[in-house]
Design a protein around this motif. Structure first.
Motif, PDB file in Angstrom:
ATOM      1  N   TYR A 148      28.233  44.163  36.680  1.00 42.10           N
ATOM      2  CA  TYR A 148      29.377  44.930  36.166  1.00 42.10           C
ATOM      3  C   TYR A 148      30.669  44.128  36.301  1.00 42.10           C
ATOM      4  O   TYR A 148      31.500  44.106  35.387  1.00 42.10           O
ATOM      5  CB  TYR A 148      29.508  46.249  36.918  1.00 42.10           C
ATOM      6  N   SER A 151      30.824  41.382  33.772  1.00 41.20           N
ATOM      7  CA  SER A 151      30.945  41.872  32.394  1.00 41.20           C
ATOM      8  C   SER A 151      32.294  42.533  32.133  1.00 41.20           C
ATOM      9  O   SER A 151      32.573  42.949  31.011  1.00 41.20           O
ATOM     10  CB  SER A 151      29.819  42.866  32.080  1.00 41.20           C
ATOM     11  N   ASP A 153      33.433  45.352  33.639  1.00 43.55           N
ATOM     12  CA  ASP A 153      33.434  46.806  33.858  1.00 43.55           C
ATOM     13  C   ASP A 153      33.872  47.068  35.302  1.00 43.55           C
ATOM     14  O   ASP A 153      33.058  47.282  36.204  1.00 43.55           O
ATOM     15  CB  ASP A 153      32.039  47.382  33.596  1.00 43.55           C
ATOM     16  N   GLU A 154      35.185  47.056  35.508  1.00 41.69           N
ATOM     17  CA  GLU A 154      35.729  47.168  36.860  1.00 41.69           C
ATOM     18  C   GLU A 154      35.384  48.501  37.506  1.00 41.69           C
ATOM     19  O   GLU A 154      35.090  48.571  38.703  1.00 41.69           O
ATOM     20  CB  GLU A 154      37.248  46.988  36.809  1.00 41.69           C
ATOM     21  N   ASN A 155      35.399  49.582  36.724  1.00 41.40           N
ATOM     22  CA  ASN A 155      35.160  50.903  37.302  1.00 41.40           C
ATOM     23  C   ASN A 155      33.762  51.017  37.895  1.00 41.40           C
ATOM     24  O   ASN A 155      33.584  51.499  39.021  1.00 41.40           O
ATOM     25  CB  ASN A 155      35.371  51.988  36.235  1.00 41.40           C
ATOM     26  N   ARG A 156      32.764  50.567  37.139  1.00 41.25           N
ATOM     27  CA  ARG A 156      31.397  50.665  37.657  1.00 41.25           C
ATOM     28  C   ARG A 156      31.161  49.699  38.805  1.00 41.25           C
ATOM     29  O   ARG A 156      30.438  50.016  39.754  1.00 41.25           O
ATOM     30  CB  ARG A 156      30.388  50.430  36.529  1.00 41.25           C
ATOM     31  N   ARG A 181      37.861  38.103  37.218  1.00 37.99           N
ATOM     32  CA  ARG A 181      37.666  38.499  35.825  1.00 37.99           C
ATOM     33  C   ARG A 181      38.968  38.952  35.185  1.00 37.99           C
ATOM     34  O   ARG A 181      39.212  38.726  33.996  1.00 37.99           O
ATOM     35  CB  ARG A 181      36.638  39.631  35.768  1.00 37.99           C
ATOM     36  N   LYS A 182      39.834  39.581  35.982  1.00 38.48           N
ATOM     37  CA  LYS A 182      41.124  40.070  35.493  1.00 38.48           C
ATOM     38  C   LYS A 182      42.211  38.988  35.554  1.00 38.48           C
ATOM     39  O   LYS A 182      43.372  39.270  35.298  1.00 38.48           O
ATOM     40  CB  LYS A 182      41.577  41.280  36.330  1.00 38.48           C
TER      41      LYS A 182
END
Length: 348
Positions: A148, A151, A153-156, A181-182
């Motif tokens: 996650y 990919s 998808d920070e929340n997951r 990633r950010k």
């Protein structure tokens, strides 16, 4: 009933293997194969002995041979996949576990390993799809969090973190990867370094710190880190490419070429090493060689501005004015498209 000595050898080999006597098992399996060279069972059994003895390349070859001799031995794909995973042949183990799971779809251990192989091969959607079907334990949760985070998808990824309290090094790694990633590199570094301090064997943390050093131009720190990564995972195409870039930065062009060629051997349709090799060739005024690499790179990444720019300069150096002008026009067009996309993101 009369039993041939070779049949006895197969049985004795299996008993020796079960008892942990690998030397005796190997002797017996080879004796059986001398009499029956087309025995898929003995070939697979010998592969298992060699895998246990860390002769992994030979074991893989024998597992593959046993499947050619008897394609119905589908269970052999599991052992083949595990052995390929140990050699960091992640595309290979993906194919093997996929084949095994078609026959045994309820085998959760194989599905977990498939998810890990897909994660290491860079297939993040495939990794997530496989791992989400496996009953959760800390190792599965960590792998899902990694997938996650990588990919975007920070929340997951963050949701998985709350369940990783028993794995502090892995939790710090995932937190660092989310920041990475950010592009929050300053925030990512202490978390990744803390993960590495807690668990020096955590290779993904070492990779991430090495990439931070690469981004920040800290070549002297990044080079030994990537060398250490590749000592652990020699099939890592991206780290192989990045070490090639670093070698070129410090004027080790011959070493750079070797690493970049290795990256191309490890991963098909990999534009970056072609581009980097073209840069070295261009600098060394080997324009025809540079053009050959750029022709491949531009087919893989037709919208990559840097490739078109170097292609334009290469055509220019070769005296191909019309081709050079066309590529410079493409560069201008790509710049304009980038500007337009940026404007759209600014619209409230």
């Amino acid at each position: 009933m009369f039993i041939l000595a070779a049949d006895d050898a197969l049985v004795r080999g299996q008993r020796a293997f079960q008892a942990g006597d690998l030397a005796a098992a190997e002797t017996e399996f080879r004796a059986h194969l001398k009499a029956y060279p087309q025995s898929a069972e003995a070939t697979s059994n010998l592969a298992a002995v060699l895998a246990r003895r860390e002769q992994l390349a030979e074991a893989i070859a024998l597992y593959q041979k046993s499947l050619r001799l008897n394609p119905k031995l589908v269970q052999v794909y599991f052992n083949l996949g595990v052995t390929q995973m140990r050699t960091a042949d992640f595309p290979g183990c993906v194919a093997s576990f996929d084949r095994f799971l078609k026959a045994y779809p309820q085998e959760n251990r194989a599905r977990q390993l498939l998810g890990l192989c897909r994660l290491e091969a860079g297939d993040l959607p495939g990794a997530i799809a496989a791992l989400e079907k496996v009953p959760a334990d800390p190792s599965v949760l960590f792998s899902l969090a990694m997938a996650y985070a990588r990919s975007g998808d920070e929340n997951r990824a963050t949701a998985m973190l709350s369940k990783l309290e028993s794995m502090p090094a892995q939790a710090r790694l995932v937190e660092g990867l989310i920041d990475y990633r950010k592009e929050r590199y300053a925030e990512a570094r202490p978390k990744l370094e803390e993960a590495l301090r807690l668990d020096p064997t955590l290779t993904p943390a070492l990779v991430a710190v090495a990439r931070l050093n690469l981004l920040e131009g800290q070549n002297d720190a990044a080079i030994p880190q990537f060398e250490q990564v590749l000592a652990r995972t020699p099939q890592d195409a991206e780290s192989t490419y990045q070490l090639g870039v670093l070698y070129d930065r410090v004027n080790r062009s011959a070493d750079a070429r070797l690493r970049l060629a290795r990256a191309l051997a490890l991963r098909a349709n990999y534009a970056d090493p072609h581009y980097q090799l073209a840069r070295i060739d261009f600098r060394e005024r080997k324009f025809a060689e540079a053009l050959a690499h750029l022709d491949i790179a531009v087919k893989i990444l037709p919208k990559q501005e840097a490739i078109h720019l170097l292609l334009a300069r290469t055509y220019q150096a070769l005296g191909r004015k019309a081709d050079s002008e066309r590529e410079f026009a493409t560069v201008r067009q790509l710049k304009q498209e980038t500007t337009e996309r940026h404007k759209l993101t600014l619209i409230p």
